[in-house]
Design a protein around this motif. Structure first.
Motif, PDB file in Angstrom:
ATOM      1  N   TYR A 228       0.790  -1.233   0.000  1.00 36.43           N
ATOM      2  CA  TYR A 228       0.000   0.000   0.000  1.00 36.43           C
ATOM      3  C   TYR A 228       0.826   1.289   0.000  1.00 36.43           C
ATOM      4  O   TYR A 228       0.258   2.374  -0.091  1.00 36.43           O
ATOM      5  CB  TYR A 228      -1.054   0.023   1.096  1.00 36.43           C
ATOM      6  N   PRO A 310       0.268  10.702   9.456  1.00 40.75           N
ATOM      7  CA  PRO A 310       0.367  11.727   8.413  1.00 40.75           C
ATOM      8  C   PRO A 310      -0.903  12.578   8.383  1.00 40.75           C
ATOM      9  O   PRO A 310      -1.981  12.072   8.675  1.00 40.75           O
ATOM     10  CB  PRO A 310       0.488  10.907   7.122  1.00 40.75           C
ATOM     11  N   TRP A 312      -2.090  13.743   5.681  1.00 38.36           N
ATOM     12  CA  TRP A 312      -2.696  13.580   4.357  1.00 38.36           C
ATOM     13  C   TRP A 312      -3.470  12.265   4.183  1.00 38.36           C
ATOM     14  O   TRP A 312      -3.897  11.937   3.081  1.00 38.36           O
ATOM     15  CB  TRP A 312      -1.617  13.701   3.275  1.00 38.36           C
TER      16      TRP A 312
HETATM   17  N1  5U1 Z   1      -4.641   0.355   2.499  1.00 35.10           N
HETATM   18  C1  5U1 Z   1      -3.864   0.937   3.408  1.00 35.10           C
HETATM   19  N2  5U1 Z   1      -3.757   0.523   4.653  1.00 35.10           N
HETATM   20  N3  5U1 Z   1      -2.883   1.351   5.246  1.00 35.10           N
HETATM   21  C2  5U1 Z   1      -2.415   1.354   6.524  1.00 35.10           C
HETATM   22  N4  5U1 Z   1      -3.103   1.994   3.192  1.00 35.10           N
HETATM   23  C3  5U1 Z   1      -2.472   2.273   4.339  1.00 35.10           C
HETATM   24  N5  5U1 Z   1      -1.585   3.231   4.634  1.00 35.10           N
HETATM   25  C4  5U1 Z   1      -1.096   3.261   5.886  1.00 35.10           C
HETATM   26  C5  5U1 Z   1      -1.494   2.327   6.860  1.00 35.10           C
HETATM   27  C6  5U1 Z   1      -0.937   2.370   8.218  1.00 35.10           C
HETATM   28  O1  5U1 Z   1      -0.214   4.205   6.238  1.00 35.10           O
HETATM   29  C7  5U1 Z   1       0.087   5.210   5.259  1.00 35.10           C
HETATM   30  C8  5U1 Z   1       0.296   6.455   5.994  1.00 35.10           C
HETATM   31  C9  5U1 Z   1       1.268   4.804   4.462  1.00 35.10           C
END
Ligand code: 5U1
Length: 679
Positions: A228, A310, A312
């Motif tokens: 992700y 974050p 954002w």
């Molecule tokens: N699908 C997704 N799950 N998740 C968990 N995206 C995502 N992004 C995350 C986390 C903790 O953190 C972003 C800030 C990269």
């Protein structure tokens, strides 16, 4: 050319081929070679590596499972902290998030967001140097995690070496390791049959599987990893939009969520959330919300971070599907088919978006499996429209006066003995229609919306009518008179007249509704529709043998048996006759002329198929009247071998027995000629 050079290049070629086919199979879900061919390449690689062990490389698919278990996991400091996410629980909080972003960016322009399901698994960091996987680590506290490299290597959807080109020489990929629901159910089924402890949910199963010091155990668990984000990278350029970064990761060998999508503004996020909430239960994996991220990385950088999250990104959470509550009592309900279901009476609890006060305990085996007692604190799950269920017991909270749940040996309604047939887990009241509960349930089903759809005749009124002795069977409904009904509690002349009119209107029905209304075990709406289309009339259906019944779509031996048995019972025939005598009628259904050119022929279908799905091929052969068997015997007429593998054991057996064989192409041509497949 020296021998070693040749061997080395052959090894590299095999590794590349296998890694690519692994990607097609596990990441793209689109294999383009048969499994047998993959196995052959793998065996070649293994053999060559055994002869030249010094040439084994860490990205070799043979090196997914390490040999020796660890004694402990090492600590790993994350170069860039693994942040968590702020949460939103309603649309307003999501709109506040958008407003905060616009304020910071000093603009009221729409912000484009990336939308992704939030998988309910374990966050993971994977480090690649020059495309080679060098480390896998858990999130831990966000700053320090555990090195679980040996375990992550066993997960087939994680590339050991990145595919293609253009990836940064140093790339840290983040994502979620999770266990798909199907794999979880199979794992628990296996544990149950071995008398071992089961996992409470797929997340716990994934966490438990990763925490193993012996990678062989992890390798045996059905885990997947979905990428992700990129945590950090050095050298090389990444695309400007987050969704394009994910597409790039996909190209380099990672699974990304197929539901991932960019939307133009916050309203798009709300629409996406609603759409996915509808789809949630059908997904192959558990999700607990949606993550929305500002899609442009330039804007992400401008927005920055607060403490551990974050600015954002935000997780819009679905209502929790599991909550803890007190089990106050257990009652036993008798269903339409006599099934006795233990129902837990609970201290009301808000779960899955509604207040729940009852949950099913399914059956006696489930009570034993859970080891649950009255006064226990239990975890209740309500997912989608599924009936709430008790999924586990918090044994640490058990009070000393908790009491055993005693399963009744006599029906709580009619006192007939309760029996459990061999091979069944469900205990049933043996009273049949003598049992008031079964009678009531049968009538409720008969009048329900998808059956005869009798307006104004709800569950409560059915109970009242049976309790007052006004009806004993479904046919009695049509003998009701307005004056009698009007005299019932909470009924008046108007509603009684309406009910009689609705009963009159329900007399004209269709064969499929009538069949469904009869409440034959395992005959739902779709099966009733299939039966009605296939046989066209009730007499034709009643005369059908179990074998003939099995020709209907989705009717297997069990359903065929229940249908045939239903129409053999005199009291059921009497009930059908009484309904017809009362004036219930339906037109016959025109039966499509069915040609069954392959009637009496037995086919076996084997190997991997590329133009059609193997199961579709089987179904089409069945539609043409053929029987499709699982193994080759002297009774087989033809073996269809997909993938052209001549060492396929069924093909070999067909050759030995002198049985005809055909290729996938020949089958497709034949199906086309018979008009069941467009070619
Ligand atoms: N699908 C997704 N799950 N998740 C968990 N995206 C995502 N992004 C995350 C986390 C903790 O953190 C972003 C800030 C990269």
């Amino acid at each position: 050319m020296p021998d070693t050079f040749l061997t080395e290049s052959r090894l590299q070629e095999l590794r590349q081929q296998l890694n690519y086919h692994n990607y097609r199979y596990y990441v793209l879900d689109d294999p383009n070679i048969p499994d047998a061919e993959y196995d052959r390449l793998y065996a070649q690689l293994q053999q060559l590596e055994q002869q030249h062990p010094h040439l084994i490389s860490p990205d070799s698919p043979t090196q997914r499972v390490g040999e020796a278990p660890l004694s402990a996991f090492d600590q790993v400091a994350h170069e860039v902290p693994m942040l968590s996410l702020d949460n939103a629980f309603d649309d307003e909080e999501l709109e506040d998030f958008n407003r905060r972003l616009q304020d910071r960016l000093k603009s009221t322009d729409d912000i484009e967001f990336a939308c992704e399901p939030k998988l309910d698994g374990i966050a993971i960091s994977l480090l690649y140097r020059e495309g080679l996987l060098v480390r896998g680590a858990t999130r831990g506290d966000g700053t320090t995690g555990e090195d679980i490299s040996l375990n992550v290597r066993t997960i087939p959807s994680i590339p050991l070496r990145l595919l293609g080109e253009g990836f940064p020489p140093l790339l840290e990929v983040r994502g979620e390791i999770y266990m798909p629901k199907k794999g979880f159910d199979e794992l628990n089924d296996k544990a149950r049959s071995a008398g071992e402890k089961t996992f409470v949910n797929p997340r716990n199963a994934a966490a438990g599987s990763l925490r193993q010091l012996d990678p062989k155990i992890t390798a045996s668990r059905p885990l997947e990893m979905c990428a992700y984000s990129v945590g950090w990278s050095e050298g090389g350029d990444l695309p400007e939009r987050h969704t394009d970064v994910l597409e790039a990761l996909h190209g380099w060998g990672f699974l990304i969520n197929p539901e991932m999508k960019a939307v133009a503004n916050i309203q798009g996020c709300i629409d996406y959330y609603r759409a996915l909430a509808q789809k949630r239960e059908q997904l192959a994996y558990d999700i607990d919300g949606i993550v929305f991220k500002v899609n442009h990385r330039g804007l992400q950088e401008r927005l920055g971070f607060v403490s551990r999250a974050p600015r954002w990104a935000i997780a819009y959470k679905f209502p929790a599907q599991e909550e803890m509550t007190l089990l106050k009592d257990v009652e036993f309900q008798v269903g339409r088919t006599g099934a006795i279901t233990p129902v837990a009476r609970l201290e009301p609890v808000f779960v899955g978006g509604v207040t729940v006060s009852n949950a099913t305990l399914h059956n006696r085996d489930e009570i034993d499996r859970l080891g649950v007692k009255v006064k226990d604190t239990v975890i209740v799950r309500r997912a989608g429209d599924v009936i709430p269920q008790v999924v586990s017991v918090v044994k640490a909270k058990r009070p000393t006066d908790a009491t055993e749940i005693v399963f009744p040996d006599h029906c709580p309604v009619c006192e007939s003995p309760v029996e459990t047939l061999p091979g069944e887990v469900v205990a049933r009241c043996s009273g049949g229609l003598i049992c008031g509960a079964q009678r009531k349930e049968a009538i409720k089903h008969f009048v329900s919306r998808k059956a005869l759809d009798i307006d104004g005749l709800g569950d409560k009124l059915v109970e009242q009518l049976v309790d007052e002795g006004l009806i004993d069977s479904v046919a009695d409904l049509y003998k009701l008179e307005a004056e009698t009904v009007a005299g019932l509690e909470r009924m008046g002349a108007k509603s009684a007249d309406n009910l009689i009119a609705a009963l009159e209107a329900s007399k004209q029905t269709s064969l499929d509704r009538f069949l469904y209304a009869l409440g034959i075990r395992e005959v739902g709406e779709a099966t009733a529709r299939g039966l009605s289309r296939h046989f066209g009339s009730l007499p034709a259906l009643m005369d059908a043998s179990e074998e003939q019944l099995q020709k209907v779509d989705d009717v297997g031996p069990v359903v065929a048996h229940f249908v045939a048995e239903f129409f053999q019972q005199p009291h059921n025939l009497e009930a059908v006759q009484a309904l017809q005598d009362a004036g219930v009628y339906w037109p016959d259904v025109e039966v499509e002329a069915r040609e069954e050119p392959l009637e009496g022929k037995t086919y076996v279908v084997t190997g991997s198929f590329s133009t059609i799905k193997r199961n579709d091929a089987k179904k089409m052969l069945q539609d043409l009247g053929a029987k499709v068997a699982g193994s080759v015997s002297a009774k087989t007429h033809c073996v269809v071998v997909g993938g052209g593998a001549t060492n396929n054991s069924k093909y070999v057996k067909a050759q030995e027995l002198g049985i005809d064989t055909m290729t996938e192409e020949q089958l497709v041509e034949m199906l086309g000629e018979y008009g069941v497949l467009e070619v």
